[in-house]
Design a protein around this motif. Structure first.
Motif, PDB file in Angstrom:
ATOM      1  N   LEU A  80       5.094  17.023  57.249  1.00 49.36           N
ATOM      2  CA  LEU A  80       5.874  16.722  58.448  1.00 49.36           C
ATOM      3  C   LEU A  80       4.977  16.461  59.649  1.00 49.36           C
ATOM      4  CD1 LEU A  80       8.832  19.278  58.289  1.00 49.36           C
ATOM      5  CD2 LEU A  80       8.962  16.809  58.091  1.00 49.36           C
ATOM      6  N   LYS A  81       3.910  17.240  59.749  1.00 49.83           N
ATOM      7  CA  LYS A  81       3.026  17.071  60.899  1.00 49.83           C
ATOM      8  C   LYS A  81       2.347  15.700  60.874  1.00 49.83           C
ATOM      9  CE  LYS A  81      -0.285  19.409  63.741  1.00 49.83           C
ATOM     10  NZ  LYS A  81      -1.019  20.608  64.023  1.00 49.83           N
ATOM     11  N   PHE A  82       2.038  15.203  59.673  1.00 42.42           N
ATOM     12  CA  PHE A  82       1.416  13.888  59.556  1.00 42.42           C
ATOM     13  C   PHE A  82       2.350  12.801  60.075  1.00 42.42           C
ATOM     14  CE2 PHE A  82       0.677   9.965  57.151  1.00 42.42           C
ATOM     15  CZ  PHE A  82      -0.624   9.691  57.541  1.00 42.42           C
ATOM     16  N   ILE A  83       3.642  12.915  59.770  1.00 40.16           N
ATOM     17  CA  ILE A  83       4.606  11.890  60.171  1.00 40.16           C
ATOM     18  C   ILE A  83       5.051  12.057  61.619  1.00 40.16           C
ATOM     19  CG2 ILE A  83       6.928  10.973  59.736  1.00 40.16           C
ATOM     20  CD1 ILE A  83       6.474  11.795  56.779  1.00 40.16           C
ATOM     21  N   PHE A  84       5.375  13.300  62.017  1.00 35.39           N
ATOM     22  CA  PHE A  84       5.971  13.526  63.332  1.00 35.39           C
ATOM     23  C   PHE A  84       5.011  14.083  64.369  1.00 35.39           C
ATOM     24  CE2 PHE A  84       9.575  13.750  60.352  1.00 35.39           C
ATOM     25  CZ  PHE A  84      10.284  12.672  60.836  1.00 35.39           C
TER      26      PHE A  84
ATOM     27  N   PRO B 209       2.755  16.245  66.835  1.00 40.11           N
ATOM     28  CA  PRO B 209       2.848  17.554  67.476  1.00 40.11           C
ATOM     29  C   PRO B 209       4.273  18.111  67.602  1.00 40.11           C
ATOM     30  CG  PRO B 209       2.330  15.856  69.088  1.00 40.11           C
ATOM     31  CD  PRO B 209       2.270  15.207  67.740  1.00 40.11           C
ATOM     32  N   SER B 210       5.281  17.318  67.306  1.00 43.50           N
ATOM     33  CA  SER B 210       6.664  17.809  67.387  1.00 43.50           C
ATOM     34  C   SER B 210       7.054  18.653  66.175  1.00 43.50           C
ATOM     35  CB  SER B 210       7.648  16.635  67.471  1.00 43.50           C
ATOM     36  OG  SER B 210       7.444  15.899  68.637  1.00 43.50           O
ATOM     37  N   ALA B 211       6.335  18.520  65.076  1.00 46.21           N
ATOM     38  CA  ALA B 211       6.753  19.135  63.813  1.00 46.21           C
ATOM     39  C   ALA B 211       6.802  20.666  63.873  1.00 46.21           C
ATOM     40  CB  ALA B 211       5.836  18.677  62.680  1.00 46.21           C
ATOM     41  N   VAL B 212       5.720  21.308  64.270  1.00 44.74           N
ATOM     42  CA  VAL B 212       5.666  22.775  64.263  1.00 44.74           C
ATOM     43  C   VAL B 212       6.653  23.379  65.266  1.00 44.74           C
ATOM     44  CG1 VAL B 212       4.186  24.782  64.641  1.00 44.74           C
ATOM     45  CG2 VAL B 212       3.339  22.853  63.307  1.00 44.74           C
TER      46      VAL B 212
ATOM     47  N   VAL C  67      14.168  25.650  64.412  1.00 45.93           N
ATOM     48  CA  VAL C  67      15.041  25.833  63.250  1.00 45.93           C
ATOM     49  C   VAL C  67      14.994  27.288  62.795  1.00 45.93           C
ATOM     50  CG1 VAL C  67      15.441  25.183  60.842  1.00 45.93           C
ATOM     51  CG2 VAL C  67      14.847  23.424  62.528  1.00 45.93           C
ATOM     52  N   ASP C  68      13.788  27.854  62.707  1.00 40.22           N
ATOM     53  CA  ASP C  68      13.633  29.253  62.291  1.00 40.22           C
ATOM     54  C   ASP C  68      14.372  30.213  63.226  1.00 40.22           C
ATOM     55  OD1 ASP C  68      12.111  28.676  60.071  1.00 40.22           O
ATOM     56  OD2 ASP C  68      10.191  29.096  61.040  1.00 40.22           O
ATOM     57  N   GLN C  69      14.391  29.877  64.507  1.00 42.30           N
ATOM     58  CA  GLN C  69      15.056  30.728  65.499  1.00 42.30           C
ATOM     59  C   GLN C  69      16.558  30.459  65.580  1.00 42.30           C
ATOM     60  OE1 GLN C  69      12.894  30.016  69.146  1.00 42.30           O
ATOM     61  NE2 GLN C  69      10.954  30.527  68.183  1.00 42.30           N
ATOM     62  N   ARG C  70      17.041  29.552  64.716  1.00 37.88           N
ATOM     63  CA  ARG C  70      18.471  29.168  64.699  1.00 37.88           C
ATOM     64  C   ARG C  70      18.930  28.714  66.082  1.00 37.88           C
ATOM     65  NH1 ARG C  70      20.931  29.100  60.083  1.00 37.88           N
ATOM     66  NH2 ARG C  70      22.964  29.609  60.914  1.00 37.88           N
ATOM     67  N   SER C  71      18.140  27.852  66.686  1.00 39.27           N
ATOM     68  CA  SER C  71      18.398  27.368  68.044  1.00 39.27           C
ATOM     69  C   SER C  71      19.287  26.130  68.096  1.00 39.27           C
ATOM     70  CB  SER C  71      17.067  27.042  68.735  1.00 39.27           C
ATOM     71  OG  SER C  71      16.288  28.196  68.868  1.00 39.27           O
ATOM     72  N   VAL C  72      19.687  25.612  66.938  1.00 35.68           N
ATOM     73  CA  VAL C  72      20.484  24.387  66.879  1.00 35.68           C
ATOM     74  C   VAL C  72      21.949  24.735  66.606  1.00 35.68           C
ATOM     75  CG1 VAL C  72      20.812  22.171  65.713  1.00 35.68           C
ATOM     76  CG2 VAL C  72      18.498  23.079  66.018  1.00 35.68           C
ATOM     77  N   THR C  73      22.830  24.238  67.477  1.00 31.07           N
ATOM     78  CA  THR C  73      24.264  24.446  67.318  1.00 31.07           C
ATOM     79  C   THR C  73      24.960  23.098  67.254  1.00 31.07           C
ATOM     80  OG1 THR C  73      24.140  26.506  68.579  1.00 31.07           O
ATOM     81  CG2 THR C  73      26.322  25.529  68.316  1.00 31.07           C
TER      82      THR C  73
ATOM     83  N   LEU D 142      14.153  16.388  66.220  1.00 34.32           N
ATOM     84  CA  LEU D 142      13.613  16.723  64.906  1.00 34.32           C
ATOM     85  C   LEU D 142      14.229  18.028  64.401  1.00 34.32           C
ATOM     86  CD1 LEU D 142      11.801  16.115  62.550  1.00 34.32           C
ATOM     87  CD2 LEU D 142       9.882  17.115  63.815  1.00 34.32           C
ATOM     88  N   ALA D 143      14.400  19.004  65.278  1.00 35.89           N
ATOM     89  CA  ALA D 143      15.031  20.269  64.891  1.00 35.89           C
ATOM     90  C   ALA D 143      16.475  20.035  64.434  1.00 35.89           C
ATOM     91  CB  ALA D 143      14.991  21.262  66.047  1.00 35.89           C
ATOM     92  N   VAL D 144      17.184  19.122  65.086  1.00 28.31           N
ATOM     93  CA  VAL D 144      18.547  18.788  64.671  1.00 28.31           C
ATOM     94  C   VAL D 144      18.528  18.213  63.260  1.00 28.31           C
ATOM     95  CG1 VAL D 144      20.476  17.174  65.063  1.00 28.31           C
ATOM     96  CG2 VAL D 144      19.542  18.487  66.970  1.00 28.31           C
ATOM     97  N   TYR D 145      17.654  17.240  63.002  1.00 28.27           N
ATOM     98  CA  TYR D 145      17.586  16.614  61.679  1.00 28.27           C
ATOM     99  C   TYR D 145      17.192  17.629  60.607  1.00 28.27           C
ATOM    100  CZ  TYR D 145      17.884  12.087  64.067  1.00 28.27           C
ATOM    101  OH  TYR D 145      18.289  11.023  64.829  1.00 28.27           O
TER     102      TYR D 145
END
Length: 107
Positions: free
Chosen positions: A1-5, A7-10, A16-22, A74-77
């Protein structure tokens, strides 16, 4: 993911890990996403048209064309793919109020 996206990837994976997307869904089927950013600010994202209200999207994606997307989009996707979105049913009026509040914040 980091290769494609880049600095936004991490940071997106952290969101996503923090469940920040609603995902907000109205009875008529309208959908938008809200992402609680690392700064504590809530950003509105539209996956259907690939848009986020954060400053990084406006600058890095739209003005400079340096990135394909911001960490919030990216987090949404990623949340969609992993089934990790929080779900919130809202009325059409509530959705309108959210969008109007967002517009007032910008203007």
């Amino acid at each position: 993911l980091k290769f494609i996206f880049g600095p936004s990837a991490v940071p997106a994976l952290d969101l996503v890990d923090q469940r920040s997307v609603t995902r907000l869904r109205t009875p008529s089927g309208r959908i938008l996403y809200q992402v609680l950013g690392s700064s504590g600010k809530l950003y509105t994202c539209y996956s259907s048209c690939h848009f986020c209200t954060c400053p990084a999207f406006g600058f890095s994606v739209l003005q400079k064309s340096e990135s394909l997307l911001c960490k919030h989009i990216l987090a949404v996707y990623l949340s969609q793919a992993l089934g990790a979105c929080q779900e919130l049913a809202v009325s059409e009026e509530q959705l309108s109020n959210i969008l109007l509040a967002e517009e007032e914040d910008e203007g």
